[in-house]
Design a protein around this motif. Sequence first.
Motif, PDB file in Angstrom:
ATOM      1  N   CYS A  27       0.833  -1.211   0.000  1.00 39.89           N
ATOM      2  CA  CYS A  27       0.000   0.000   0.000  1.00 39.89           C
ATOM      3  C   CYS A  27       0.869   1.263   0.000  1.00 39.89           C
ATOM      4  O   CYS A  27       0.412   2.348  -0.381  1.00 39.89           O
ATOM      5  CB  CYS A  27      -0.934   0.006   1.213  1.00 39.89           C
ATOM      6  N   THR A  80       2.303   2.130  -4.183  1.00 40.20           N
ATOM      7  CA  THR A  80       1.365   2.112  -5.304  1.00 40.20           C
ATOM      8  C   THR A  80       1.722   3.198  -6.318  1.00 40.20           C
ATOM      9  O   THR A  80       2.375   4.188  -5.997  1.00 40.20           O
ATOM     10  CB  THR A  80      -0.079   2.321  -4.824  1.00 40.20           C
ATOM     11  N   ASP A 130      -2.458   2.520 -10.244  1.00 39.34           N
ATOM     12  CA  ASP A 130      -3.180   1.800  -9.189  1.00 39.34           C
ATOM     13  C   ASP A 130      -4.361   2.618  -8.651  1.00 39.34           C
ATOM     14  O   ASP A 130      -4.971   2.238  -7.646  1.00 39.34           O
ATOM     15  CB  ASP A 130      -2.232   1.451  -8.042  1.00 39.34           C
ATOM     16  N   THR A 165      -5.879   4.441  -4.016  1.00 42.94           N
ATOM     17  CA  THR A 165      -5.152   3.420  -4.776  1.00 42.94           C
ATOM     18  C   THR A 165      -5.324   2.053  -4.134  1.00 42.94           C
ATOM     19  O   THR A 165      -5.586   1.939  -2.935  1.00 42.94           O
ATOM     20  CB  THR A 165      -3.642   3.728  -4.869  1.00 42.94           C
ATOM     21  N   PRO A 172      -3.159  -1.673  -4.102  1.00 45.82           N
ATOM     22  CA  PRO A 172      -1.880  -2.269  -4.517  1.00 45.82           C
ATOM     23  C   PRO A 172      -2.053  -3.310  -5.619  1.00 45.82           C
ATOM     24  O   PRO A 172      -2.971  -4.118  -5.572  1.00 45.82           O
ATOM     25  CB  PRO A 172      -1.349  -2.905  -3.222  1.00 45.82           C
ATOM     26  N   LYS A 208      -3.149  -3.104  -8.496  1.00 46.28           N
ATOM     27  CA  LYS A 208      -4.344  -2.996  -9.343  1.00 46.28           C
ATOM     28  C   LYS A 208      -3.997  -2.720 -10.805  1.00 46.28           C
ATOM     29  O   LYS A 208      -4.605  -3.295 -11.720  1.00 46.28           O
ATOM     30  CB  LYS A 208      -5.254  -1.889  -8.801  1.00 46.28           C
ATOM     31  N   ASN A 238       2.422  -2.918 -16.136  1.00 47.92           N
ATOM     32  CA  ASN A 238       1.462  -1.813 -16.039  1.00 47.92           C
ATOM     33  C   ASN A 238       1.246  -1.063 -17.351  1.00 47.92           C
ATOM     34  O   ASN A 238       0.500  -0.066 -17.359  1.00 47.92           O
ATOM     35  CB  ASN A 238       1.936  -0.782 -15.002  1.00 47.92           C
ATOM     36  N   ARG A 242      -8.267  -1.427   1.252  1.00 47.13           N
ATOM     37  CA  ARG A 242      -7.410  -1.508   0.067  1.00 47.13           C
ATOM     38  C   ARG A 242      -6.866  -2.921  -0.118  1.00 47.13           C
ATOM     39  O   ARG A 242      -6.812  -3.440  -1.238  1.00 47.13           O
ATOM     40  CB  ARG A 242      -6.270  -0.498   0.187  1.00 47.13           C
ATOM     41  N   ALA A 270      -7.656  -5.513  -3.136  1.00 48.46           N
ATOM     42  CA  ALA A 270      -6.584  -6.146  -3.911  1.00 48.46           C
ATOM     43  C   ALA A 270      -6.794  -7.650  -4.015  1.00 48.46           C
ATOM     44  O   ALA A 270      -6.617  -8.245  -5.086  1.00 48.46           O
ATOM     45  CB  ALA A 270      -5.224  -5.843  -3.289  1.00 48.46           C
TER      46      ALA A 270
END
Length: 323
Positions: A14, A17, A50, A61, A63, A65, A95, A286, A290
């Motif tokens: 977390c 991100t 994210d 955000t 993590p 994602k 990403n 979060r 995730a």
Amino acid sequence: MQVGIDRKSLQALCNQTLFETDFRGLGERIVGKVRDSYLQPGRRTLVVTDRVSCFDRVVGTIPLKGQLLNQMAAFWFEQTKSIAKNHLIEVPDPNVSIVKECKTLPVEFVMRGYLTGTTSTSIWTAYARGDRSYCGHVLPDGLRRHERLPAPLLTPTTKALHGEHDALTSRAELLAQGAVSEALFDAARALVQRLFAEGTRHAAKQGLILVDTKYELGLDEQGELVVIDEIHTPDSSRYWRIEGYEKALAEGGSPAAIDKEYVRLWLAEQGYKGEGKSPELPVEVRVEAATRYIDAFEQVTGRAFVPDLEEPAGRIRRNLGLA
């Protein structure tokens, strides 16, 4: 989870991100809700961050994602390439997708298979207050919340500017406004209906219900329709588990979901529906989100998710050959 990453590791992530990007040398940057685009002649580089968007607002955000969304979109582009052309060229980083530049249609094509939703513009919200006409479709009386619609419906929305809300519309309204031609809308409608049918078929094979989804389309240099942005991801789609659905429907409960609806519902419980500043997402929310994104990736694709745990900005620069 099937992958080698536990909740404690997700909690640590977390703090790592990818919230915003600034990659010099990739071209003009355009910041979206989740994706940052870098434009060059004939192509664009999509960096999937994210960030999580609910009620058309960025609310924080989650993590990993961005990796999950980017790779699931690539899976679906491959899965549906015999049905529709898409813009994907290559995936040089977990990403990042490099895609063909297209002329984006000013419409989001939303396909709905079930009477559900939590937002003020959802089909269930409209139905519950007594509306029986929705985006040009007439709905019968007597339907229950979360029930399958008599047939999947195309319920288009306008594409809002960044920070504003998309607005419900209909075929007739779009044609009257001159947003798209009749022939183009009807071709797009036929295309997204085929995509939704394939998404529904594949999801069922994986033990899931594809509840609803949105498609973004563009035109390539030959003037042909192309699927752009993302497809059938947990951000653009709602998935329920088939197991337990009938029981939840009979008892008036909510089916088990594996998408960002969890975050949206948490925000709604805090009294947030998209107006003003959103409440900060707690770490536990979060992390849970995730795990749901990971579950969605693995169940939809049938593949184990293997995360790249390297600091994302530096890794992206290296993989794209940036200084």
